[in-house]
Design an enzyme around this catalytic site. Structure first.
Site, short mmCIF file in Angstrom:
data_model
loop_
_atom_site.label_atom_id
_atom_site.label_comp_id
_atom_site.label_asym_id
_atom_site.label_seq_id
_atom_site.Cartn_x
_atom_site.Cartn_y
_atom_site.Cartn_z
N LYS A 272 0.85 -1.19 0.00
CA LYS A 272 0.00 0.00 0.00
C LYS A 272 0.88 1.25 0.00
CE LYS A 272 -3.92 -1.75 2.74
NZ LYS A 272 -4.98 -1.63 1.73
N ARG A 346 -10.07 -11.62 2.06
CA ARG A 346 -10.90 -12.70 1.51
C ARG A 346 -10.16 -14.04 1.53
NH1 ARG A 346 -11.68 -9.44 -3.97
NH2 ARG A 346 -11.26 -7.77 -2.49
N1 BES Z 1 -7.96 -3.79 4.50
C1 BES Z 1 -8.17 -3.37 3.18
C2 BES Z 1 -9.50 -2.63 2.98
C3 BES Z 1 -9.64 -1.31 3.69
C4 BES Z 1 -9.45 -0.13 3.02
C5 BES Z 1 -10.08 -1.26 5.01
C6 BES Z 1 -9.62 1.07 3.66
C7 BES Z 1 -10.26 -0.06 5.65
C8 BES Z 1 -10.04 1.12 4.98
C9 BES Z 1 -8.19 -4.58 2.24
O1 BES Z 1 -7.42 -5.66 2.61
C10 BES Z 1 -7.68 -4.12 0.93
O2 BES Z 1 -6.57 -3.68 0.87
N2 BES Z 1 -8.49 -4.24 -0.11
C11 BES Z 1 -8.12 -3.84 -1.40
C12 BES Z 1 -8.67 -4.83 -2.37
C13 BES Z 1 -8.17 -4.67 -3.79
C14 BES Z 1 -6.69 -4.95 -3.86
C15 BES Z 1 -8.94 -5.62 -4.68
C16 BES Z 1 -8.71 -2.45 -1.66
O3 BES Z 1 -9.81 -2.18 -1.20
O4 BES Z 1 -8.04 -1.65 -2.28
ZN ZN Z 2 -5.37 -5.46 2.00
#
Ligand code: BES
Ligand code: ZN
Ligand code: ZN
Length: 491
Positions: A272, A346
């Site tokens: 990230k 997931r």
């Molecule tokens: N933990 C994150 C989602 C999240 C984002 C929680 C902001 C709280 C605040 C999750 O694991 C994630 O990173 N999801 C990705 C999925 C994508 C790579 C398909 C996302 O939402 O960008």
């Molecule tokens: Zn994530």
């Protein structure tokens, strides 16, 4: 600190250091505590309210210092507003009262609820609100000012029977403290909240009457074959744990609760950006909700039986981390192509769902900070819900309304299933450009299979907030704790 709760219907000048009243645009009503106080200062309060143009709108509040009314030092008038959700209005009033009490270092307060809302339900909600409003996360502050609030009395037209009052106190307190416990778990930084720490919390909860807990070690998780969960864990030096909690109610009917338990989500090799990572200690908010629910079940004693499931791990990049393109075989036997290591929730939930279904629950609910897309769709004050059982979805939304948590349904669109198919494995862990919350839901549904009573709640928005709201503290919010408790008590 333990709080003392009382109810009274006697006006007196010794009700507490601060009196809190709800005030509508109709002004001061006869026979209320407020009219008594107004009288005792020769109409000074009504004059001031008029001069200041107090309209009684929701969110409006005025603090009046009082000098000639016995031990009462402050009057806090809160706009009653035109709340669609009257109970949530009461909760907000009580939250405000507790926050002011802390700021003013007040030991005792007296709350007069609006005349139309003095039921045991309203009182329970107000008690919950006082506990919620008293929350502060100051464990890491060298200097902190703990609240000195000790005594809360409710001024009522008609007192409740003692048994009803006692029940309102018990339920209000437990709903509040459970939420605050989840907030603490979420706010505790990842350096002090490794998966094994969550395991320790679970073991402590397992000592409560009627509750049993098993914490599976990494070796045991390997033996079970949760390879999708393990793929997420393999980049971290912190070993994962799988937590299974059980509460036995009077009924055989069993609700399964799964909480996403990523103690820190760096994204893994699909790293990230720095800013997006700042709040990612919150990625175990689902797990926090499940633990918090279990922490009060033996006192609230719902009739339904409950089992909790948490696959707890960090998601870290390293030489041993899972890579984009890796394929894993899940506990269910289905294979997943991991194209983005940041869609890790997931991967852990897939195995948790399979494990949970093997325990033969009648209903299965998972909650997870799953997708940023859900924050885009519904913002930070609303959870997204999806499921294959309309009755369950509506029961959860109803419980959410009662507990003051917003939940909105999103559709599990069949056609989008194409988006999570992989050419070389059964599934891939990311979908297309749009509808990220829905494709995540569809992905989970693949592991739910033929089971027909499942709901998924995406709390990526409401689990954590970077600014304070009228009814929420900054940081972890304890999202879904009260909604789940309410749902279980309704079962
Ligand atoms: N933990 C994150 C989602 C999240 C984002 C929680 C902001 C709280 C605040 C999750 O694991 C994630 O990173 N999801 C990705 C999925 C994508 C790579 C398909 C996302 O939402 O960008
Ligand atoms: Zn994530
Ligand atoms: Zn995550």
């Amino acid at each position: 600190m333990t709080l003392q709760w009382e109810q009274t219907n006697q006006t007196s000048e010794r009700l507490g250091e601060m009196v809190v009243v709800a005030l509508s645009d109709k002004g001061i009503q006869k026979g209320t505590l407020l009219s008594f106080l107004d009288h005792s200062v020769q109409g000074g309060i009504s004059q001031l309210l008029k001069k200041e143009g107090f309209k009684g709108k929701g969110g409006e509040a005025r603090l009046f210092p009082l000098f000639h009314t016995g031990s009462i030092r402050y009057l806090l008038a809160v706009g009653a507003g035109k709340e669609e959700n009257a109970l949530h209005g009461i909760r907000k009033l009580a939250i405000r009262a507790a926050r002011e009490a802390r700021r003013l270092k007040v030991k005792s307060i007296c709350i007069e609820l609006p005349a139309a809302y003095q039921s045991s339900e309203a009182l329970q909600t107000a008690i919950e609100g006082v506990i919620l409003g008293g929350y502060q996360f100051d464990q890491y502050k060298s200097e902190s000012e703990p609240s000195v609030l000790q005594q809360i009395s409710f001024f009522l037209k008609k007192k409740l029977p003692p048994i009803a009052f006692k029940k309102a106190v018990l339920f209000g307190e437990k709903f509040g403290t459970a939420t605050n416990f989840a907030r603490d778990l979420v706010n505790t930084p990842a350096c002090d909240q490794a998966p094994r720490v969550l395991g320790r919390h679970a073991e402590k909860i397992g000592k409560l009457p009627g509750i049993s807990v098993r914490v599976y070690t990494k070796a045991e998780i390997e033996k079970m074959g949760m390879r999708s969960f393990l793929a997420v864990a393999q980049g971290s030096v912190e070993p994962p744990v799988f937590i299974h909690l059980k509460y036995k109610g009077r009924k055989k009917q069993k609700v399964g609760l799964i909480g996403k338990g990523i103690t820190f989500d760096s994204g893994g090799l699909s790293l990230k950006p720095g800013q997006a990572m700042e709040t990612m200690k919150c990625d175990m908010s689902g797990a926090a909700a499940v633990l918090a629910v279990f922490s009060v079940l033996s006192e609230l004693k719902p009739e339904v039986s409950v089992e909790g499931f948490i696959a707890a791990t960090e998601n870290m990049p390293s030489g041993s981390a899972d890579r984009p393109g890796d394929i894993v075989r899940t506990l269910s036997g289905k294979t997943i192509e991991i194209l983005n290591t940041d869609a890790e929730g997931r991967l852990t939930l897939a195995d948790a769902i399979t494990f949970a279904l093997r325990q033969k629950p009648d209903v299965l609910i998972d909650t997870a900070t799953l997708t940023g897309a859900c924050v885009v769709a519904l913002g930070e004050l609303c959870a997204g819900i999806m499921g294959n059982d309309p009755k369950l979805v509506s029961a959860l939304r109803k419980a959410g309304e009662r507990s003051g948590e917003k939940i909105w349904e999103l559709p599990l669109i069949e056609e989008y299933k194409e988006l999570i198919k992989s050419p070389i494995a059964d599934l891939k862990n990311i979908g297309g450009k749009g509808g990220g919350t829905i494709t995540a839901g569809l992905f989970l549904q693949e592991f739910v299979g033929e089971f027909k009573h499942w709901a998924h709640i995406d709390i990526a928005g409401p689990a954590f907030t970077e600014k304070e709201f009228e009814d929420l503290p900054r940081g972890g919010t304890g999202s879904m704790v009260r909604t789940f408790l309410q749902y279980l008590l309704n079962c």
